[in-house]
Motif scaffolding. Structure first.
Motif, PDB file in Angstrom:
ATOM      1  N   ALA A   3      36.920  39.346   4.618  1.00 14.98           N
ATOM      2  CA  ALA A   3      38.318  39.656   4.329  1.00 14.98           C
ATOM      3  C   ALA A   3      39.025  40.081   5.605  1.00 14.98           C
ATOM      4  O   ALA A   3      38.510  40.912   6.359  1.00 14.98           O
ATOM      5  N   ALA A   4      40.183  39.499   5.849  1.00 15.54           N
ATOM      6  CA  ALA A   4      41.009  39.903   6.980  1.00 15.54           C
ATOM      7  C   ALA A   4      41.850  41.099   6.552  1.00 15.54           C
ATOM      8  O   ALA A   4      42.803  40.955   5.785  1.00 15.54           O
ATOM      9  N   ASP A   5      41.446  42.270   6.958  1.00  9.31           N
ATOM     10  CA  ASP A   5      42.174  43.508   6.772  1.00  9.31           C
ATOM     11  C   ASP A   5      42.594  43.732   5.317  1.00  9.31           C
ATOM     12  O   ASP A   5      41.754  43.894   4.444  1.00  9.31           O
ATOM     13  N   ALA A   6      43.913  43.745   5.018  1.00  6.65           N
ATOM     14  CA  ALA A   6      44.395  44.106   3.687  1.00  6.65           C
ATOM     15  C   ALA A   6      43.909  43.165   2.598  1.00  6.65           C
ATOM     16  O   ALA A   6      43.941  43.521   1.412  1.00  6.65           O
ATOM     17  N   ALA A   7      43.443  41.975   2.955  1.00  3.79           N
ATOM     18  CA  ALA A   7      42.894  41.057   1.950  1.00  3.79           C
ATOM     19  C   ALA A   7      41.700  41.680   1.237  1.00  3.79           C
ATOM     20  O   ALA A   7      41.392  41.318   0.098  1.00  3.79           O
ATOM     21  N   ALA A   8      41.028  42.617   1.892  1.00  2.00           N
ATOM     22  CA  ALA A   8      39.885  43.292   1.261  1.00  2.00           C
ATOM     23  C   ALA A   8      40.312  44.065   0.027  1.00  2.00           C
ATOM     24  O   ALA A   8      39.604  44.098  -0.983  1.00  2.00           O
ATOM     25  N   SER A   9      41.478  44.696   0.088  1.00  2.49           N
ATOM     26  CA  SER A   9      41.975  45.461  -1.057  1.00  2.49           C
ATOM     27  C   SER A   9      42.296  44.544  -2.230  1.00  2.49           C
ATOM     28  O   SER A   9      42.005  44.860  -3.390  1.00  2.49           O
ATOM     29  N   VAL A  10      42.915  43.394  -1.932  1.00  2.00           N
ATOM     30  CA  VAL A  10      43.246  42.430  -2.984  1.00  2.00           C
ATOM     31  C   VAL A  10      41.976  41.900  -3.624  1.00  2.00           C
ATOM     32  O   VAL A  10      41.862  41.819  -4.854  1.00  2.00           O
ATOM     33  N   TYR A  11      41.011  41.558  -2.799  1.00  2.00           N
ATOM     34  CA  TYR A  11      39.734  41.024  -3.299  1.00  2.00           C
ATOM     35  C   TYR A  11      39.050  42.029  -4.219  1.00  2.00           C
ATOM     36  O   TYR A  11      38.591  41.680  -5.316  1.00  2.00           O
ATOM     37  N   LYS A  12      39.006  43.282  -3.815  1.00  2.00           N
ATOM     38  CA  LYS A  12      38.344  44.295  -4.638  1.00  2.00           C
ATOM     39  C   LYS A  12      39.093  44.517  -5.945  1.00  2.00           C
ATOM     40  O   LYS A  12      38.474  44.692  -7.013  1.00  2.00           O
ATOM     41  N   ARG A  13      40.421  44.499  -5.894  1.00  2.00           N
ATOM     42  CA  ARG A  13      41.203  44.719  -7.108  1.00  2.00           C
ATOM     43  C   ARG A  13      41.021  43.567  -8.110  1.00  2.00           C
ATOM     44  O   ARG A  13      40.896  43.790  -9.305  1.00  2.00           O
ATOM     45  N   VAL A  14      40.988  42.337  -7.614  1.00  2.00           N
ATOM     46  CA  VAL A  14      40.931  41.173  -8.493  1.00  2.00           C
ATOM     47  C   VAL A  14      39.508  40.875  -8.949  1.00  2.00           C
ATOM     48  O   VAL A  14      39.255  40.612 -10.128  1.00  2.00           O
ATOM     49  N   VAL A  15      38.562  40.919  -8.025  1.00  2.00           N
ATOM     50  CA  VAL A  15      37.184  40.491  -8.308  1.00  2.00           C
ATOM     51  C   VAL A  15      36.290  41.682  -8.666  1.00  2.00           C
ATOM     52  O   VAL A  15      35.204  41.507  -9.215  1.00  2.00           O
ATOM     53  N   ARG A  16      36.750  42.891  -8.309  1.00  2.85           N
ATOM     54  CA  ARG A  16      35.977  44.119  -8.534  1.00  2.85           C
ATOM     55  C   ARG A  16      34.669  44.128  -7.737  1.00  2.85           C
ATOM     56  O   ARG A  16      33.646  44.643  -8.183  1.00  2.85           O
ATOM     57  N   LYS A  17      34.735  43.538  -6.570  1.00  5.66           N
ATOM     58  CA  LYS A  17      33.623  43.582  -5.627  1.00  5.66           C
ATOM     59  C   LYS A  17      34.207  43.820  -4.239  1.00  5.66           C
ATOM     60  O   LYS A  17      35.389  43.579  -4.001  1.00  5.66           O
ATOM     61  N   GLU A  18      33.357  44.269  -3.340  1.00  8.19           N
ATOM     62  CA  GLU A  18      33.782  44.442  -1.956  1.00  8.19           C
ATOM     63  C   GLU A  18      33.353  43.224  -1.144  1.00  8.19           C
ATOM     64  O   GLU A  18      32.300  42.635  -1.418  1.00  8.19           O
ATOM     65  N   PRO A  19      34.135  42.828  -0.151  1.00 14.68           N
ATOM     66  CA  PRO A  19      33.721  41.706   0.698  1.00 14.68           C
ATOM     67  C   PRO A  19      32.484  42.077   1.507  1.00 14.68           C
ATOM     68  O   PRO A  19      32.174  43.255   1.687  1.00 14.68           O
ATOM     69  N   ASP A  20      31.787  41.074   1.975  1.00 14.64           N
ATOM     70  CA  ASP A  20      30.611  41.335   2.812  1.00 14.64           C
ATOM     71  C   ASP A  20      31.010  41.899   4.169  1.00 14.64           C
ATOM     72  O   ASP A  20      30.330  42.769   4.727  1.00 14.64           O
ATOM     73  N   ILE A  21      32.127  41.409   4.685  1.00 12.56           N
ATOM     74  CA  ILE A  21      32.584  41.782   6.027  1.00 12.56           C
ATOM     75  C   ILE A  21      34.091  41.981   5.981  1.00 12.56           C
ATOM     76  O   ILE A  21      34.811  41.236   5.294  1.00 12.56           O
ATOM     77  N   ILE A  22      34.582  42.983   6.689  1.00 13.02           N
ATOM     78  CA  ILE A  22      36.017  43.177   6.861  1.00 13.02           C
ATOM     79  C   ILE A  22      36.336  43.109   8.349  1.00 13.02           C
ATOM     80  O   ILE A  22      35.726  43.805   9.160  1.00 13.02           O
ATOM     81  N   VAL A  23      37.286  42.253   8.702  1.00 16.27           N
ATOM     82  CA  VAL A  23      37.760  42.144  10.082  1.00 16.27           C
ATOM     83  C   VAL A  23      39.114  42.826  10.143  1.00 16.27           C
ATOM     84  O   VAL A  23      40.044  42.455   9.410  1.00 16.27           O
TER      85      VAL A  23
END
Length: 225
Positions: free
Chosen positions: A79-99
């Protein structure tokens, strides 16, 4: 994990610096600061390469199209920065890597994802505040690498994730939410300079095209929005 050839990268970076009016020496100062802040911390570059090598990599940009394109993702998620928050909210998982260059929402720092933290002249205060709180990370720069701070190529969080995947030997790279012609509600609410943001999106698209010409295995260009 190999780093970008500076003979290739620095002319690209200098062109970007001239276009955006960046302070190159401030970027170098930030790199030295980042290396100092990483004293006593483990450099997780080997883990980063292990996660990505020979894998299908899904890179999430924080564009408006992101939330509707997060179903049935198969691969390592960056996830590129703030995309991590969207991913967690929608998928209910955390990305493997945050840049990140640490200008996104604060909740990303609480995630257990491996963090790739970028140092540049405009974020030295955030580096001083947040890097000491991190137990493990990978440090990056857009100028000459110093110590534990690496240059894998890339300028914005999204295109840097592409270069990182390429340098780590990813099998393929899929881009989702890379809306190069749109700014997000988060950008507006955060009070970002939208003219400069749009220029950075243009640069990101250009750099991803360069990565493709360098051999980055972009799998689904049709997912670019």
């Amino acid at each position: 994990m190999r780093e970008i050839d500076l003979g290739l990268w620095m002319p690209i970076y200098m062109r970007i610096a001239a276009e955006l009016g960046l302070d190159v020496e401030a970027d170098r100062e930030a790199t030295i600061l980042m290396d100092r802040l990483m004293t006593g911390k483990e450099d997780k570059t080997d883990e980063l390469e292990y996660l990505l090598k020979n894998e299908r990599v899904i890179i999430l940009g924080n564009g408006p199209s992101l939330p509707k394109n997060l179903e049935d993702l198969h691969g390592v998620v960056i996830a590129a920065d703030a995309a991590a928050s969207v991913y967690k909210r929608v998928v209910r998982k955390e990305p493997d890597i945050i840049v990140t260059d640490l200008d996104g929402p604060p909740d990303i720092l609480e995630m257990g994802s491996l963090k790739v933290v970028h140092a540049h002249g405009d974020n030295m205060d955030r580096l001083r505040k947040f890097v000491p709180l991190m137990k493990e990370l990978v440090g990056t720069t857009q100028v000459e690498p110093v110590g534990k701070v690496h240059n894998f190529g890339g300028f914005t969080d999204g295109d840097r994730a592409v270069f990182i995947s390429m340098m780590a030997g990813a099998k393929s790279v899929v881009l989702i939410g890379m809306d190069f012609d749109s700014v997000t509600e988060y950008d507006i609410l955060a009070g970002k300079d939208l003219i400069k943001k749009r220029k950075k999106l243009e640069i990101a698209k250009w750099l991803i095209e360069i990565a493709g010409k360098m051999g980055c295995p972009l799998e689904e260009v049709s997912k670019w929005r």
